[in-house]
Each structure stands twice: as C-alpha cells, then as structure tokens.
Design a protein around this motif. Structure first.
Motif, short mmCIF file in Angstrom:
data_model
loop_
_atom_site.label_atom_id
_atom_site.label_comp_id
_atom_site.label_asym_id
_atom_site.label_seq_id
_atom_site.Cartn_x
_atom_site.Cartn_y
_atom_site.Cartn_z
N ARG A 246 0.87 -1.18 0.00
CA ARG A 246 0.00 0.00 0.00
C ARG A 246 0.90 1.22 0.00
N PRO A 247 0.61 2.22 -0.84
CA PRO A 247 1.45 3.42 -0.81
C PRO A 247 1.43 4.05 0.58
N HIS A 248 2.57 4.56 0.99
CA HIS A 248 2.64 5.19 2.31
C HIS A 248 3.68 6.31 2.26
N SER A 256 7.37 5.11 -1.13
CA SER A 256 7.28 4.35 0.12
C SER A 256 6.03 3.49 0.10
N ALA A 257 6.07 2.40 0.84
CA ALA A 257 4.88 1.55 0.93
C ALA A 257 4.84 0.89 2.29
N GLU A 258 3.63 0.49 2.64
CA GLU A 258 3.48 -0.42 3.77
C GLU A 258 3.17 -1.78 3.17
N THR B 26 -7.62 2.43 -0.54
CA THR B 26 -6.56 1.95 0.33
C THR B 26 -5.33 1.58 -0.51
N LEU B 27 -5.56 0.93 -1.62
CA LEU B 27 -4.43 0.47 -2.43
C LEU B 27 -3.80 1.58 -3.27
N THR B 28 -4.46 2.75 -3.37
CA THR B 28 -3.79 3.86 -4.05
C THR B 28 -3.22 4.85 -3.03
N GLY B 29 -3.29 4.52 -1.75
CA GLY B 29 -2.59 5.32 -0.77
C GLY B 29 -3.45 6.09 0.22
N THR B 170 -1.46 10.25 5.18
CA THR B 170 -0.07 10.46 5.60
C THR B 170 0.26 11.95 5.62
N ASN B 172 2.49 13.77 4.48
CA ASN B 172 3.00 14.48 3.29
C ASN B 172 1.87 14.92 2.35
N GLU B 470 6.64 7.72 -7.51
CA GLU B 470 5.63 7.21 -6.59
C GLU B 470 4.22 7.42 -7.14
N ARG B 474 1.68 4.39 -7.83
CA ARG B 474 0.42 4.36 -7.07
C ARG B 474 -0.75 4.00 -7.97
N TYR B 478 0.61 -1.34 -7.37
CA TYR B 478 1.64 -2.22 -6.81
C TYR B 478 1.32 -3.68 -7.10
#
Lengths: 339, 802
Positions: A246-248, A256-258, B26-29, B170, B172, B470, B474, B478
């Motif tokens: 998962r992007p983080h 970064s990812a988790e 969730t999977l795109t951040g 997050t 950022n 990134e 995204r 992934y």
C-alpha cells in the motif's frame, strides 16, 4: 581299553548334558580332560600298550577329548545364554518413570524471531550490521532526511541525552553508518533495541526491537523489494503467505509503501488477530530517498536502493499468540519456558 | 479525515460499492480505517402522529396511546411523560430493530396490548447535541414540519442513511485532508473524471487593496506567516446553517455553531484550508498585525481557557492585543456573536513547525493546527477565502465587499522536474511507457510539457523524480508490479565473530538449562544503589536521559546486574524455584566523556547470567562460565579472588583475567544487595564481557596427535595453611612441571585440627605425566617432583603430608 574309552565318553556326554551351571560344567571338564582327568590318565597309562595299539588308542582318546571339548563349549554358550536370560528377568524397569535429565532452558521469543529472520537473510547474502544505541542525532535523523523541525524529533517521542545525542528511535542510523563506511553493493539487516517515549501498556513499550534491511547497488528497484519481502514472508510466515503493498509515506524512502501479509493466523479468512481484514500490517518499506543516499556519500544518479523495517515484538506477539507486550519484559520463567 | 460518500460524489462519479471503494482507495494510498454505514442498524422505524393519550387501567405511570402511522392506527403503551396529542414522533413498529441489536415486538404491558414503541434520541443512537430542544429521558418530538411524512422511514426523514469513510492520511499529503483532495484521489483511482466544482474560484478577478473600510493587514514575521488574505462581509445575519451544511459538518464530527463559523469549518473540510472569522468591531484600530507574542502575553482562547504566550508563538493581533493564536485557535475577544454584523474572513498560511510547536506548548492541538503543521500551500489560500464568500452569497446571509487584502511576501515556489522515464522504470523495476506515465500524471493535474513535469501548487510533496515515480506506481498499481530478486552473487551472508559467539552462547546456555531474558537498557539511580554501586563514584560515566518518561528509567545502565537482579527478584516473588537466566545485552558508560564532545559513548556487549536455587552455588556457575570459555577456545586466563566488588559477597567472588584485563566477574550476590531486592535466597551472577571474549577467543582449532605411550601417575598430598588457594598450588605445579605434566587434579581436601593443626588443610592431587615420544621413567619424574615440592614449600609453605 576301547570299551573303557567308550564308557568314559558316554559318561562324560551324559554329565555334560546334565550340567545346570557353569561351575558343574567346569567340574566335568576337569574330571575328564583336566590334568588328572580320566582321559588324561588314560593317555598317561598308554605306556603299557603295544606299539601297534598305542597310536590307535591315542588317536581315539584325542578324538573323544576334542568331541567332549566342543560339546562343553557348546553347553557353556547355552548356559551363559540361560544365565543372561535369568539376569534380564531380574532387571526389569518401569520405563514410564521420570527421567533424570538436565532440563533445557529457553530462548526469548523476541530473539527467536530475530534469529529466524537473520537466518533467512544470511541465506540471501545479507550481513548483519550493528551500531550504537546511544546515537548521534545526525545519524538517527538528519542523514535520514528527517530535518530539525520534524515531529519525530520532538522530546515527546525521542529520548535525548543532549541536543546532539539521542537513544536511537530506530535501527536506521546503522544503515546510515554502513552506507558512509562502505561501498555498494550493500546488503545488510540491522536488528536491535530501539527507544521511544511510549509509556508501558499491553501494546507499547519504551524499548522494543526492530529489524531493518537495506540494499544499495546499481539498478535496485521497488520490484526487487517486493520480491525480497515475498521470499521473506513465505519463509518466515509460511509458504502460502501473500503480500500486498500500500502506498505510504516515510521521510527516508520514496516511493514508500506499507507491506501487508495475508493473516498467518486465519490464512486471510478474517479473524481477531487481523481484525477481520484478512491482512496484517507487516512493515514499512520503499526505495531509499535520494537525499539519504547523498547524505551518506552515495551517488544517487548511479546507485539506488531499497530499505524496510519492522517491529519484532508485534510479529512475535502475533506468531506466538501473546496478548500483552509487558510479558516480554517481565521475564517470568513460566512464560519464558513456553518458547 | 472523515468524509461522507455523498459529499465525495460531488467530485467523482462513484459506481462501485462502499466496500470496493474503500479497498481501491486503500491500495492507491488513501488508507481507509473504517467504513461506517449509518442508519443500517435502524429498521422499520417510521414517523407517527399521536392521536390520543389515555390512562392505563392497571398502572399509574403508563399511558395508552393511539398513533397514526399512515397505513394503520397503532395502540402503543408508553411510560413517557413528554408527549401530547398531535406530537409527531418516531415509532418502532412490531418487528423493528434499533441500534445495539434491540428488537421490538408486539406485546402486552400490564394487560394492555402494545404494538410498538416510541423512540428517544438515544434509542436511535443519535447525538443529543445535534438535535437542540430534544431531551435525554423522553420521546424525540419531531415537530410539525414532518406532519406530511407519516409512515415514512425515519432514516429518510432525518437523513440518517449515510456512509462515512474514515481515512488515515499520511503527513506528506495535506491536500488529502480535504474532501476535494480525496475526491481527486477517488476520481483518479476509479479512472473517472474529476469534476472540479471549485475551479472557478482559483482565478477570480478580485481587486487587491491596502485597506477595506479602514481595515489593514501587516505581516511582521514573513518567516512564520507566508500569506494573509482578508475579506469583509457586511450586513451579516447570524443564524443557524441550513440542514445540508450542518449534516456534512456532523458527518465529519464538527459541531454546528452558527452560519459564519460553520462556513469557516465547512471550507476547511472541503478544501483543507483552515479559515477564521472575526467580528470587525473587536479589532481595535481596524489593524490586523501578524506578530510574535510578547513574553507572557495573555489571551483567552475560544474554549474559554486563559493562555500565557511566549515570544516563539505567532499571534494575530490588533492595535493593542492578540485576537488569535495564529493557526491554532481564535480569541474569545473577537468571537462571532449573534450581534455581529461585519465579519472579517481570514485565510492565512503559517510556518508548519512553528504552529505545531505552539500548539504542543499550549496543549491545544486543533483541526486547524494539525492541518497547518503539515505545511500548507500558500497558493491555496485564495481559493478557500473565495469559497467562504461564495457560501455567504449562496446562503444569502450577508453582503461581501468585492475586494481583498492579500499580503503575500514570499510567493510559493513551484518546482519543475525532468521526466526521466527510464530512470523511473529503473527505480520501480517496471517497463511503463512514457504515454502511460503522462496519462497518470495529467489525471493528477500535473502538467507535462517537453518532458518536464509541473506539479500543481497543492502538491508540495512532489519535488524530485522519486516523488513522480511514486505517483506513477500508485496508479499503475503495486499489484501489477512483477517481483524480482536481487542477485546474491556479490555479497556473502555471514555473521561476524562476535555474532557467531553470541549465537553459540545462546545455544549452549539454553541447552544447559538457562532461559534467555530481555531487559531495558535504562534503569534509575535507586536500581544502581540497590546493587551497591555508588552513583556519586561513577557519576561522570553515567549517561542521563534529559527527558525521561518517568522516574523509573532515568539513566542508562552502567552495569547489567541491576536489571538481572530485578528479574531474579520478580521470579522469586512469583515463587518460581531454581531459576537460571541469561541476558545478552549492553551496558553504557561514558568513560571518556565522549558525550560532551558530541561523540557516542562506550557500549559493551555483556552476557549476564543470574541463578538462584538450592542446586546452584559458586562452583556450578563457575562451571558454566568455564564451558563457555572452552567452547570458544579461550583457555589461557587466570582466576583471581575479588573482595572489593561491592555487588558481590567479598569471600565468594572472582575475576577472570587475561594479563591484567578482567573480562569476567562472577560470584555470589552480596547479602545487602539481596536484601535490597527483597531476595531471601542466595543468588549468583556472572558478567561476561563478550567484546573481550571475542578478542581473546581462538578461532583456529588444531589437531594434536593422541598419545601412543602410557602416562605416569603420581599422587601428591600436601599440608598447607588454610588461606592458601588451591589455584596457587596448581599454578606452581604447572609452572615447575613444564611440558611433561599432562594434567593435575585436586581429588581431596581434608581438615583436622588434631591431625594437621589449627588453620591447616591437607590437599591431595593426582598428577599425570606424559610426553609424546616415549614412556617416562622414574628417572624422568623424580627430579620434577622434587623441584615441584621445593617450590611449593618456598612459595606457600607446603609440606608433604606424613
């Protein structure tokens, strides 16, 4: 004479057969073949015989003596065997009784996880790196792209010795030190104690263990990271383990990812441990931030790298089903010996 | 960050289920923490009107009512006393469900049939605060305006059906702390169009002036305040906000206050830019100054708390006094009140870390401060203030002045990044085409021209190529990233010498019966003193924590013994018997005063063994230690009695040394220390310095041929003074016998005042002599024995026992 020999032979055979113990058998031997035994005496008495008879009788006596000897040897074996059998009957023990072993001790569950992880990465060509726990802030923060005004540097989160010296809040300063002191290719994992200002409770401890990994070389990619962590997760948590990114956001990696792993308790169906999500958050990771490489003297245009890190306690607790982190540091032997 | 799906739909068409949406985001951040489907737990509750209320025949506290729910008239028995005929109320019909899994069924109360239940605010799990006029212990009275909605589902009538998603964003991505930002992420994630309903607010042609009706703005600290925009609204009618607006605030856990304050909160949620509104009359001299607070300057914040400020804090002030703590909270003195007629809207951007530190110092972390601390985009402030004014017009609650005061000393810098497609593919391990990358970036509102990427102003996190990479991964996904492995050809995975020894020791000790423990590196002064270590004596070496969590952990341990004693003590307290423990960890001593030079202090790797129980004594512990040294080939060391180490029993402690270098201390714990740790039993501890063991350990083992010739054995019985150590005698024997001696072993000690005299003991040794080349004869041995005896007599006064 011949009859006499024949008679001795028959008597002897009978007595051998009747002997019930080794002592009686020995007596029989002495009686017939001993220095003063009947056969010996016979041989001695052969002087009275004729020249022709002497060899014939002599051969006969010797033949009988040899025959008796072999019978005695055989009987002896038989008696010895019987004696052993008798002895065995008296030496019966209760095999279900308690052993008197020196009981073995145990290895701490956290160390068992660290050891397991170390073995996996040693096998993939990683070295184990170590560094100070009382660390310079510059290694714990600055070189890792965490500038002076970053929240992680607050006194509420990090233990300070002086403004410049901290108790490391992560094992990443070891990575910075290794990057500074060696040239790529770098492949290391850094296990160790870290310190954060969290009060003790069932899920927090001001001291805990982390394992971080770092690879720096030409052309190191996010795909390499994913493959490495997949390999690690399968070896550590079971071969059916799946991993998802998962992007983080972390200051020292970009992207970064988790990484989540399919729940190793329920296999992804959903349970208490994974909060019915089927996934467990395993670790944070990413491509090493170019600023970090440059801060540590590595040319980010030529080299790239990946890094990952996770808390050991959390994995140990999930894997062993421990529900309170305090147990890990209380060190009650009744707890320790379960591992 | 919470938002409702209904609100998100203003930005993107959502054609997937709530659950699917949560997974995709969730999977795109934008990690979804929870999806709360409000109203799902209320079933078959409708609007009803009370037609009649009569006394219950069998109960004084109950009444029997008739209720019209459109399709039928229901008889309901209730104990409520806040109802009257004609009231419109929520009715849980037979077979209905209420929050908390409560099921309502037809039944009889004191002999009278009751076909349902009237509900209170609490029974519907609604927040009393959001329904002014309702009472806690009583039926919810809906009011006349619902009279035409009898029989309708209460969830539709009160808009209770709502799906609220809580995101973990997050730090950022301050842009995603807004519905607009999340809407953009939603649109890109679902590959649908981003509707951008506020685009027109970005470049409105509003005149920038120095003052509006005498109001002026001055930034004294451009390092702490990057931009300050003020707009004025006249003839404001303060009142309640409309339902739709209040509902959206409530969905995001913000309590509606009045229309102007609600607008500032609404804009903050919608666009992620905190806003503030002042009553212009409370600004003395009509002059707004952004300045540092004076030392000990005071302000009462909107929450009614008096706060004392310091010179590092930024305030919004008028001519004489602060009216707000910049970026944190407004002052009570400039609050919007019912009588307010002219409002000044503020949309400002402050230095993130400064706001964060101020909020922390004041213990006042607000929605605004937590946004500001993430460093907001200065360019965004204008859009937000225009939106606030637009809402004033939309709600028709005032007359905005069509000009602004915009003090913007340092313009936000917008980076330009070379789009190096190949490098991005190297970093990601992918083979994504330039076209696909550009498509993703453009959907994120990044302009791509001539292979250069221009991130939009609201994406301050995009600075370098890695940031662009990134964004690509995204939305490329992934899950589509094909795993690869780093070749292991170039590096060797191997433990170093110390790590090998530690691993070996863990194995040996656990098989010997010891359990490994794990301890903290810090302790406190008392722990040291309990261990008989004088704090004052070693204060220079002690590493003190400036901001300890509690009195329990204030210094780094200079010795591992206090930690071990604490663990032994706990086990003893828990009545665990025959406990054997070990710990491989560190002690920390600033022996060279490195810390004041900014260098790291000495950390030593120590193996600590701790035992108590009837089976263990000094010699048992010594045996364990000897085995540990033997397994690493460390055999050349001396064992010397240690009587001055106050941790240990003065008669039962030893040091192991190589030359003068002590690398092991072991012994029985001093009785005073035992008492300090509440131990009634004797305990044994060994401290083994692994760094030194590593130094002295021999790694190369070499084969010596097994002897072919027999050994010659001699016994030696000596009488010596009691205080002569057997170690001394053995040392002399070994020294004098040189190479012919194979082993010397003590096999008997005998004491008898009668036969030997006071303070004497007899010690008997078995000596074994052998050389590899031949069998030794008496002629070889006798002179050696003579020499040994002479030396023993000379050095320790030993006599052959007659």
């Amino acid at each position: 004479m011949k009859e006499q020999i024949q008679q001795i032979k028959e008597n002897a055979i009978k007595e051998i057969k009747l002997a019930e113990d080794l002592k009686t058998l020995e007596d029989v031997r002495v009686k017939y073949s001993g220095k003063k035994g009947e056969l010996t005496l016979l041989l001695r008495g052969m002087g009275s015989l004729s020249k022709e008879e002497r060899p014939v009788i002599g051969a006969m006596v010797n033949e009988v003596r040899d025959e008796l000897e072999s019978l005695i040897v055989e009987k002896e074996k038989e008696l010895k065997r019987a004696e052993i059998e008798k002895k065995l009957l008296t030496e019966n023990i209760d095999v279900t009784m308690k052993s008197n072993r020196q009981k073995i001790g145990s290895l701490h569950p956290i160390m068992q996880i660290i050891d397991e992880v170390e073995e996996i990465f040693l096998g993939m060509g990683y070295q184990i790196a170590d560094g100070p726990e009382v660390e310079k802030a510059i290694y714990n923060f600055d070189k890792l792209n965490t500038p002076k005004d970053h929240p992680a540097r607050d006194v509420q989160d990090t233990f300070y010795i002086t403004d410049d010296i901290v108790l490391r809040s992560q094992t990443s300063p070891v990575q910075a030190r290794v990057m500074e002191n060696s040239k790529p290719p770098i492949k290391i994992i850094c296990p160790g104690k870290v310190y954060r200002s969290d009060a003790v409770d069932p899920t927090h401890s001001p001291v805990f263990h982390q394992i971080e990994g770092l690879v720096v070389d030409k052309n190191i990619s996010m795909a390499d990271l994913k493959g490495t962590l997949e390999m690690f997760a399968k070896k550590c948590l079971g071969k059916n383990t799946k991993i998802r990114f998962r992007p983080h956001h972390f200051p020292f990696t970009e992207p970064s990812a988790e990484a989540d792993v399919s729940c190793f308790v329920c296999g992804g169906k959903g349970c208490r441990v994974c909060k019915n999500e089927g996934w467990i958050e395993l670790l944070g990771c990413g491509v090493v931030h170019p600023n970090v490489l440059e801060n540590c003297g590595i040319d980010s245009k030529i080299y790239s790298g990946f890094a990952f890190g996770f808390g050991v306690e959390r994995i140990a607790m999930a894997k062993f089903g421990i529900d309170d982190m305090r147990l890990l540091y209380e060190n009650d032997v009744r707890f320790l010996k379960q591992f | 960050m919470k938002t409702s799906i209904e609100w998100l739909k203003e930005y993107a068409d959502i054609n997937v289920s709530n659950k699917e949406l949560a997974d995709i985001l969730t999977l795109t951040g934008s990690k979804v923490e929870t999806v709360e489907e409000k109203g799902e737990d209320i079933k078959n509750v409708v609007v009803g009107k009370i037609l009649s209320i009569e006394k219950h025949p069998n109960a004084d506290k109950l009444v029997v009512t008739k209720v019209d729910v459109k399709t039928e008239i229901l008889q309901i028995v209730t104990g409520a006393n806040n109802i009257k005929v004609g009231d419109i109320v929520p009715i849980a019909k037979d077979g209905s469900e209420l929050p908390g899994g409560v099921k309502i069924k037809k039944g009889a109360l004191r002999g009278v049939d009751s076909c349902g239940m009237m509900c209170s605010v609490g029974e519907l799990n609604l927040d009393l605060e959001n329904y002014p006029g309702q009472i806690e212990h009583g039926i919810m009275i809906l009011g006349e305006k619902y009279a035409d909605r009898l029989g309708e589902d209460i969830r539709d009538v009160l808009n209770l059906r709502e799906c609220i998603i809580d995101f973990e964003i997050t730090s950022n991505r301050p842009d995603c702390f807004s519905v607009e930002g999340l809407g953009r992420e939603t649109a890109v994630s679902l590959r649908t169009e981003f509707k951008a309903p506020h685009k027109h607010l970005e470049n409105m042609n509003i005149e920038n002036v120095d003052n509006i009706d005498g109001l002026t703005v001055k930034i004294e600290e451009p390092e702490l305040c990057y931009r300050y925009i003020a707009r004025v609204v006249k003839n404001v009618k303060i009142g309640e906000s409309p339902e739709w607006l209040k509902r959206r605030l409530i969905a995001c856990d913000i309590r509606p206050i009045n229309n102007i304050v609600d607008i500032t909160n609404y804009v903050m949620l919608e666009l992620g830019q905190p806003m503030h509104a002042f009553d212009i009359n409370s600004i003395e001299g009509k002059s707004i100054v952004v300045r540092r607070a004076n030392e000990n300057e005071k302000i009462t914040t909107l929450d009614g708390v008096d706060r004392v400020l310091d010179n590092n804090m930024l305030v919004i002030a008028d001519k004489n006094k602060p009216v707000a703590v910049a970026g944190v909270m407004g002052g009570e003195n400039s609050e919007i009140e019912d009588t307010t007629t002219t409002v000044v809207f503020e949309s400002a951007v402050f230095n993130g870390p400064s706001v964060r530190i101020t909020a922390k110092k004041l213990g006042l972390r607000t929605s605004a401060s937590s946004l500001y601390e993430k460093c907001l985009a200065s360019e965004h402030a204008e859009k937000a203030i225009n939106r606030a004014v637009e809402l004033v017009e939309l709600l028709n609650i005032g007359e905005p002045v069509n000009s602004k005061i915009d003090v913007y000393p340092t313009k936000q810098e917008l980076p330009v990044i070379d789009l190096d497609v190949d490098r991005i593919n190297v970093l990601l391990g992918t083979n994504i085409s330039s076209k696909e990358m550009i498509d993703i970036l453009e959907r994120l509102e990044m302009k791509v021209e001539d292979n250069k990427v221009y991130p939009p102003y609201f994406r301050q996190d995009i600075q370098l190529l890695n940031d662009v990479a990134e964004e690509v991964i995204r939305f490329y996904g992934y899950d589509k990233l094909e795993s690869s492995l780093v070749s292991s050809g170039d590096t060797i995975g191997e433990r170093n010498k110390l790590q090998k020894i530690e691993k070996l020791y863990r194995t040996v000790l656990s098989y010997t019966g010891l359990s490994e423990i794990s301890t903290y590196g810090f302790i406190n002064k008392k722990d040291l003193e309990n261990t008989n270590i004088s704090y004052e004596d070693i204060e220079k070496e002690i590493i003190k924590i400036k901001n300890p969590l509690s009195e329990e952990y204030t210094i780094m341990r200079t010795s591992t013994v206090p930690s071990m004693m604490k663990v032994l003590s706990i086990n003893n307290f828990k009545k665990n018997e025959n406990v054997q423990l070990f710990d491989i960890s560190r002690r920390y001593r600033d022996v060279k005063q490195d810390i004041e030079k900014g260098e790291v202090p000495l950390e030593e790797n120590i193996l600590t063994i701790g035992l108590y129980g009837e089976n263990y004594d000094f010699y048992y512990l010594k045996g364990i230690v000897e085995n540990l040294l033997e397994v690493v080939g460390l055999t050349m060391y001396d064992i010397v009695k240690e009587s001055n180490n106050k941790i240990y029993h003065p008669g039962r402690c030893a040091n192991l040394k190589v030359g003068n270098d002590v690398f092991v201390t072991l012994g029985e714990i001093h009785p005073v220390v035992l008492e300090n740790f509440d131990m009634q039993k004797r305990a044994l501890v060994a401290e083994i310095n692994l760094d030194k063991v590593q130094k002295y350990a021999k790694q190369n083992k070499k084969y010596t041929p097994i002897p072919k010739f027999p050994a010659v054995e001699r016994d030696l019985a000596l009488v010596v003074d009691e205080n002569v150590e057997v170690g001394q005698i053995e040392k002399i024997i070994k020294k004098k016998a040189k190479k012919v001696l194979e082993t010397v072993e003590l096999f008997d000690i005998f004491r008898s005042a009668e036969k030997l005299g006071e303070n004497k003991k007899s010690v008997a040794y078995a000596l074994k002599f052998r050389i590899a080349e031949r069998t030794l004869t008496d002629d070889d041995i006798n002179p050696v024995m003579k020499e040994i005896l002479e030396e023993l007599e000379k050095c320790v006064g030993a006599k052959i026992r007659e």
